[in-house]
Design a protein around this motif. Structure first.
Motif, short mmCIF file in Angstrom:
data_model
loop_
_atom_site.label_atom_id
_atom_site.label_comp_id
_atom_site.label_asym_id
_atom_site.label_seq_id
_atom_site.Cartn_x
_atom_site.Cartn_y
_atom_site.Cartn_z
N ILE A 185 0.85 -1.21 0.00
CA ILE A 185 0.00 0.00 0.00
C ILE A 185 0.88 1.24 0.00
O ILE A 185 0.71 2.14 -0.84
N GLN A 186 1.85 1.27 0.91
CA GLN A 186 2.75 2.42 0.96
C GLN A 186 3.63 2.48 -0.29
O GLN A 186 3.85 3.55 -0.87
N TYR A 187 4.13 1.32 -0.71
CA TYR A 187 5.01 1.27 -1.88
C TYR A 187 4.29 1.83 -3.11
O TYR A 187 4.84 2.64 -3.86
N ALA A 188 3.04 1.40 -3.31
CA ALA A 188 2.27 1.85 -4.48
C ALA A 188 2.01 3.36 -4.39
O ALA A 188 2.05 4.07 -5.39
N ALA A 189 1.77 3.85 -3.18
CA ALA A 189 1.42 5.26 -3.02
C ALA A 189 2.64 6.17 -3.12
O ALA A 189 2.54 7.30 -3.59
N GLU A 190 3.80 5.70 -2.66
CA GLU A 190 4.92 6.63 -2.47
C GLU A 190 6.17 6.38 -3.30
O GLU A 190 7.03 7.25 -3.38
N SER A 191 6.30 5.21 -3.91
CA SER A 191 7.56 4.94 -4.62
C SER A 191 7.63 5.67 -5.95
O SER A 191 8.71 5.83 -6.52
N GLY A 192 6.48 6.04 -6.49
CA GLY A 192 6.48 6.72 -7.79
C GLY A 192 6.39 5.77 -8.97
O GLY A 192 6.31 6.23 -10.12
N VAL A 193 6.42 4.44 -8.74
CA VAL A 193 6.29 3.52 -9.87
C VAL A 193 4.87 3.58 -10.42
O VAL A 193 3.92 3.96 -9.73
N ASP A 194 4.73 3.21 -11.70
CA ASP A 194 3.43 3.27 -12.36
C ASP A 194 2.62 2.02 -12.10
O ASP A 194 1.40 2.02 -12.26
N SER A 195 3.32 0.94 -11.74
CA SER A 195 2.66 -0.35 -11.62
C SER A 195 3.43 -1.18 -10.59
O SER A 195 4.63 -0.98 -10.42
N VAL A 196 2.74 -2.11 -9.92
CA VAL A 196 3.46 -2.99 -9.00
C VAL A 196 3.32 -4.44 -9.43
O VAL A 196 2.28 -4.86 -9.94
N GLY A 197 4.40 -5.20 -9.23
CA GLY A 197 4.37 -6.64 -9.44
C GLY A 197 4.00 -7.29 -8.12
O GLY A 197 4.45 -6.86 -7.06
N LEU A 198 3.16 -8.33 -8.19
CA LEU A 198 2.71 -9.01 -6.98
C LEU A 198 3.30 -10.41 -6.94
O LEU A 198 3.22 -11.16 -7.92
N ASP A 199 3.86 -10.79 -5.80
CA ASP A 199 4.33 -12.16 -5.64
C ASP A 199 3.12 -13.03 -5.29
O ASP A 199 2.04 -12.52 -4.96
N MET A 252 -4.33 1.69 -10.81
CA MET A 252 -2.94 1.26 -10.98
C MET A 252 -2.85 -0.14 -11.62
O MET A 252 -3.44 -1.09 -11.11
N PRO A 253 -2.10 -0.27 -12.72
CA PRO A 253 -1.93 -1.59 -13.30
C PRO A 253 -1.14 -2.49 -12.34
O PRO A 253 -0.18 -2.03 -11.71
N VAL A 254 -1.55 -3.74 -12.22
CA VAL A 254 -0.81 -4.69 -11.39
C VAL A 254 -0.37 -5.86 -12.25
O VAL A 254 -0.97 -6.14 -13.30
N GLN A 255 0.68 -6.53 -11.78
CA GLN A 255 1.24 -7.63 -12.55
C GLN A 255 1.40 -8.84 -11.64
O GLN A 255 1.90 -8.72 -10.54
N GLY A 256 0.96 -10.00 -12.10
CA GLY A 256 1.15 -11.20 -11.30
C GLY A 256 0.00 -12.18 -11.48
O GLY A 256 -0.82 -12.00 -12.38
N ASN A 257 -0.11 -13.11 -10.56
CA ASN A 257 0.81 -13.53 -9.53
C ASN A 257 0.64 -15.02 -9.25
O ASN A 257 0.58 -15.46 -8.12
N LEU A 258 0.63 -15.81 -10.33
CA LEU A 258 0.48 -17.27 -10.21
C LEU A 258 1.75 -17.89 -9.64
O LEU A 258 2.85 -17.58 -10.09
N ASP A 259 1.60 -18.78 -8.68
CA ASP A 259 2.76 -19.49 -8.12
C ASP A 259 3.44 -20.30 -9.25
O ASP A 259 2.81 -21.17 -9.86
N PRO A 260 4.71 -20.02 -9.54
CA PRO A 260 5.38 -20.75 -10.62
C PRO A 260 5.36 -22.26 -10.44
O PRO A 260 5.37 -23.01 -11.42
N LEU A 261 5.29 -22.72 -9.20
CA LEU A 261 5.31 -24.17 -8.99
C LEU A 261 4.00 -24.84 -9.40
O LEU A 261 3.96 -26.05 -9.60
N SER A 262 2.93 -24.05 -9.55
CA SER A 262 1.67 -24.65 -10.02
C SER A 262 1.82 -25.16 -11.45
O SER A 262 1.05 -25.99 -11.92
N LEU A 263 2.83 -24.64 -12.16
CA LEU A 263 3.05 -25.05 -13.55
C LEU A 263 3.73 -26.41 -13.68
O LEU A 263 3.81 -26.97 -14.77
N LEU A 264 4.23 -26.94 -12.57
CA LEU A 264 4.94 -28.22 -12.67
C LEU A 264 4.00 -29.34 -13.10
O LEU A 264 4.37 -30.19 -13.89
N ASN A 265 2.76 -29.33 -12.57
CA ASN A 265 1.82 -30.35 -13.03
C ASN A 265 0.63 -29.76 -13.78
O ASN A 265 -0.08 -30.48 -14.46
N ALA A 266 0.42 -28.45 -13.70
CA ALA A 266 -0.68 -27.80 -14.42
C ALA A 266 -2.00 -28.55 -14.22
O ALA A 266 -2.71 -28.86 -15.18
#
Ligand code: CP3
Length: 342
Positions: free
Chosen positions: A251-265, A281-295
């Motif tokens: 919340i603070q990062y999105a409000a104060e860092s000045g970036v246009d978008s945040v990536g979500l883990d 605010m555009p957001v990016q993410g956030n599927l656990d990469p390990l879910s792709l092991l068996n899909a």
């Protein structure tokens, strides 16, 4: 498929289609990457070889038609350029000269930084030309705190005891080191912007290790100084910040860092993010990469959950962290097909 979708989403426009790319999309899960990698003497020279770096950047675009390409490079190129003797050892990971104190280095290390990192710019130029305006190109750098975790310990570490101790005991010297790294990062991102990057991303992969009470000066302010520095150099490219593992600190990062978008883990609940981050605010993410092991069905359920949570905000589909080497390539295709055919 066109850079319009990714860039318009970065500019805050919601489309019916969701743009997709994956962190570490150029990497060891691809046989075509491993084939190029096997011919390289070492990882740093690989990153500094514009033709080879560009070639592997394009591999996942050729295979999957992602909406964005991320230049093949590494966040440890900045520590390398400021002479921390960075090497990558197979089976171990990065090794650097460890630091005793944050003031072990001074500003003189910044000399000739642009010259040393110029091949990364050249790789971006080649890639930009090859993409023919059809796919957006992302340039990136590591955030100062994350670089410090590697520089302090001399490599990867589980708990970053030295960097964290410095945060409590060496505040003045650590301020100095942060400011050197802010300057280096502004130069490196500006070089990438000049070379044709359409978007810039700042990876703070170990922001998770920073105590909440210290986030402001170790994570948020350095990001803000970097955004301001890049803007002061005349670059207007949208910027994505990825402060991995900071939870409600977003919340603070999105409000104060000045970036246009945040990536979500993948530790961030997308419904929480939808409610708590600035509405446009555009957001990016956030599927656990390990879910792709068996899909399995759980992966598709999670993809739907993420897309539904962001149905009314600009959203770039990505993983919550980098794709892992054992991921079957056909499972990545299944993920993409599911998102594109919804
Ligand atoms: O995303 C992409 O495809 C672009 C290229 C990229 C690499 N590293 C290539 C790479 C990007 C964006 C990075 C970022 C990076 N590098 C981060 C931040 C993102 C994250 O994962 O949290 C960090 C922390 C690093 C540091 C780093 N680089 C480590 C710890 C390692 C060794 C461990 C590992 O995963 O192998 C690297 C090596 C590295 N960087 C590889 C790649 C493809 C694998 C090395 C190889 O091919 O031999």
């Amino acid at each position: 498929m066109t850079d319009q979708l990714f860039l318009s989403t970065m500019q805050g426009i919601k489309s019916t289609q969701t743009p997709i790319w994956m962190m570490r999309q150029a990497g060891r899960y691809l046989a075509e990457y491993r084939a190029v990698r096997a011919k390289q003497t070492d990882f740093i020279s690989f990153c500094l070889n514009p033709e080879q770096a560009s070639a592997v950047t394009l591999q996942p675009i050729a295979r999957y038609g992602f909406d964005a390409a991320i230049i093949f490079s590494d966040i440890l190129m900045v520590p390398w350029a400021i002479k921390r003797n960075v090497q990558f050892k197979t089976g171990i990971g990065p090794l650097l000269d460890a630091m005793d104190k944050p003031d072990d280095i001074d500003r003189s290390c910044l000399r000739r930084l642009d010259e040393k990192l110029a091949p990364v710019g050249k790789a971006l130029e080649l890639t930009k030309t090859a993409l023919q305006g059809k796919t957006a190109l992302i340039g990136f750098a590591g955030a100062p705190w994350t670089l410090i975790t590697y520089m302090a310990e001399g490599g990867s570490s589980r708990d970053f005891p030295k960097a964290r101790q410095w945060a409590w005991q060496e505040t003045k010297a650590l301020e100095g080191l942060l400011s050197i790294l802010v300057e280096a990062t502004v130069s490196f991102l500006s070089l990438q912007a000049k070379a044709g990057a359409d978007v810039l991303m700042l990876f703070d992969s170990w922001a998770s290790a920073v105590p909440a009470s210290q986030r402001d000066w170790l994570v948020v302010k350095p990001a803000r100084s970097i955004v301001e520095g890049v803007r002061a150099n005349g670059h207007r490219q949208p910027m994505i910040g990825f402060p991995r593992g900071i939870g409600e600190g977003l919340i603070q990062y999105a409000a104060e860092s000045g970036v246009d978008s945040v990536g979500l883990d993948h530790g961030v609940d997308p419904v929480w993010a939808g409610k708590n981050l600035p509405a446009k605010m555009p957001v990016q993410g956030n599927l656990d990469p390990l879910s792709l092991l068996n899909a399995g069905p759980e992966m598709f359920r999670d993809i739907d959950h993420i897309l539904d949570a962001f149905h009314d905000r600009p959203h770039i589909f990505n993983l919550g962290h980098g794709i892992t080497p054992p991921t079957p390539v056909e499972n990545v295709q299944k993920m993409i097909d599911h998102i594109r055919n919804r």
